[in-house]
Design an enzyme around this catalytic site. Structure first.
Site, PDB file in Angstrom:
ATOM      1  N   PRO A 283      15.794  14.986  92.060  1.00  0.00           N
ATOM      2  CG  PRO A 283      15.334  16.996  91.028  1.00  0.00           C
ATOM      3  CD  PRO A 283      16.413  16.273  91.767  1.00  0.00           C
ATOM      4  CG  ASN A 284      10.774  14.416  89.163  1.00  0.00           C
ATOM      5  OD1 ASN A 284       9.712  14.458  89.783  1.00  0.00           O
ATOM      6  ND2 ASN A 284      11.308  15.476  88.596  1.00  0.00           N
TER       7      ASN A 284
ATOM      8  NE  ARG B 151       4.104   8.159  84.211  1.00  0.00           N
ATOM      9  CZ  ARG B 151       3.588   9.396  84.221  1.00  0.00           C
ATOM     10  NH1 ARG B 151       3.205   9.947  85.348  1.00  0.00           N
ATOM     11  NH2 ARG B 151       3.461  10.082  83.098  1.00  0.00           N
TER      12      ARG B 151
ATOM     13  CE1 TYR C 137      15.643   9.263  82.957  1.00  0.00           C
ATOM     14  CE2 TYR C 137      13.245   9.401  82.853  1.00  0.00           C
ATOM     15  CZ  TYR C 137      14.485  10.005  82.761  1.00  0.00           C
ATOM     16  OH  TYR C 137      14.578  11.338  82.464  1.00  0.00           O
TER      17      TYR C 137
ATOM     18  CG  ASN D 231      20.964  10.535  88.492  1.00  0.00           C
ATOM     19  OD1 ASN D 231      20.861  11.657  87.984  1.00  0.00           O
ATOM     20  ND2 ASN D 231      20.367   9.469  87.992  1.00  0.00           N
TER      21      ASN D 231
ATOM     22  CB  ALA E 178      15.936  18.435  86.774  1.00  0.00           C
TER      23      ALA E 178
ATOM     24  CD  GLU F 252      27.428  14.935  85.773  1.00  0.00           C
ATOM     25  OE1 GLU F 252      28.540  15.491  85.682  1.00  0.00           O
ATOM     26  OE2 GLU F 252      26.454  15.229  85.051  1.00  0.00           O
TER      27      GLU F 252
ATOM     28  CG  HIS G  31      23.343  11.845  84.123  1.00  0.00           C
ATOM     29  ND1 HIS G  31      22.432  12.584  84.842  1.00  0.00           N
ATOM     30  CD2 HIS G  31      24.489  12.562  84.111  1.00  0.00           C
ATOM     31  CE1 HIS G  31      22.995  13.715  85.220  1.00  0.00           C
ATOM     32  NE2 HIS G  31      24.251  13.732  84.799  1.00  0.00           N
TER      33      HIS G  31
ATOM     34  NE  ARG H 192      16.406  11.942  77.900  1.00  0.00           N
ATOM     35  CZ  ARG H 192      15.942  12.046  79.144  1.00  0.00           C
ATOM     36  NH1 ARG H 192      16.711  11.684  80.170  1.00  0.00           N
ATOM     37  NH2 ARG H 192      14.727  12.482  79.369  1.00  0.00           N
TER      38      ARG H 192
END
Ligand code: CA2
Length: 148
Positions: free
Chosen positions: A11-12, A19, A24, A75, A78, A99, A101, A108
């Protein structure tokens, strides 16, 4: 044997490049897809690149990969931290799973520190920015070549 690597995005991530570039970067997901496709082609592989904002759709792509893919780069965004359903789906996929990211999640907030996915991933790539996807394609071809 399949030469298709599934690259799955949660998601996103469709908002990449639009953004929060300080976290990112400014590369869009479409640009990342093009780079992955080109990198895979150079190495004799194909890429099936997907993004969804829906947990069920991500799970169905993982199920589809069971029939079609030699490896999954995921990826989960969330869902990394929340989804036992994504974890269970990935457990049913025997070939290599990376996996990935974009950001260094460990630098973070603590909500980003505990991945449910990492214990069952073959390998993890974190914090390379958008370049991580091409690096993961390279790494995946090596995992596939050595059969794990
Ligand atoms: O760094 C990554 O790749 C993440 O998987 C991104 C997730 C975050 O929940 C993970 O902790 C780390 C968030 C993706 C949100 O994507 C956006 C893209 C552009 C603008 C805003 C959000």
């Amino acid at each position: 044997m399949s030469k298709t690597i599934f690259v799955l995005n949660g998601p996103n991530l469709n908002l990449l490049g639009q953004r929060e570039p300080h976290i990112y970067g400014s590369t869009t997901l479409a640009e990342i897809e093009q780079r992955c496709t080109a990198k895979a082609r150079d190495l004799g592989f194909e890429v099936d690149f997907r993004q969804t904002n829906f947990e069920g759709a991500l799970i169905e792509s993982i199920h589809e990969a069971r029939q079609k893919a030699c490896g999954i780069i995921i990826n989960p965004a969330a869902f990394t931290f929340t989804s036992i359903a994504v974890l269970d789906a990935l457990k049913t996929f025997d070939p290599p799973k990376i996996e990935l990211h974009i950001s260094n999640v460990h630098a973070r907030e603590s909500i980003y520190h505990k991945s449910l996915i990492s214990p069952i991933a073959t390998a993890i790539m974190i914090g390379f920015g958008a370049d991580g996807y091409e690096l993961a394609i390279q790494a995946m071809t090596q995992l596939v070549a050595r059969g794990r």
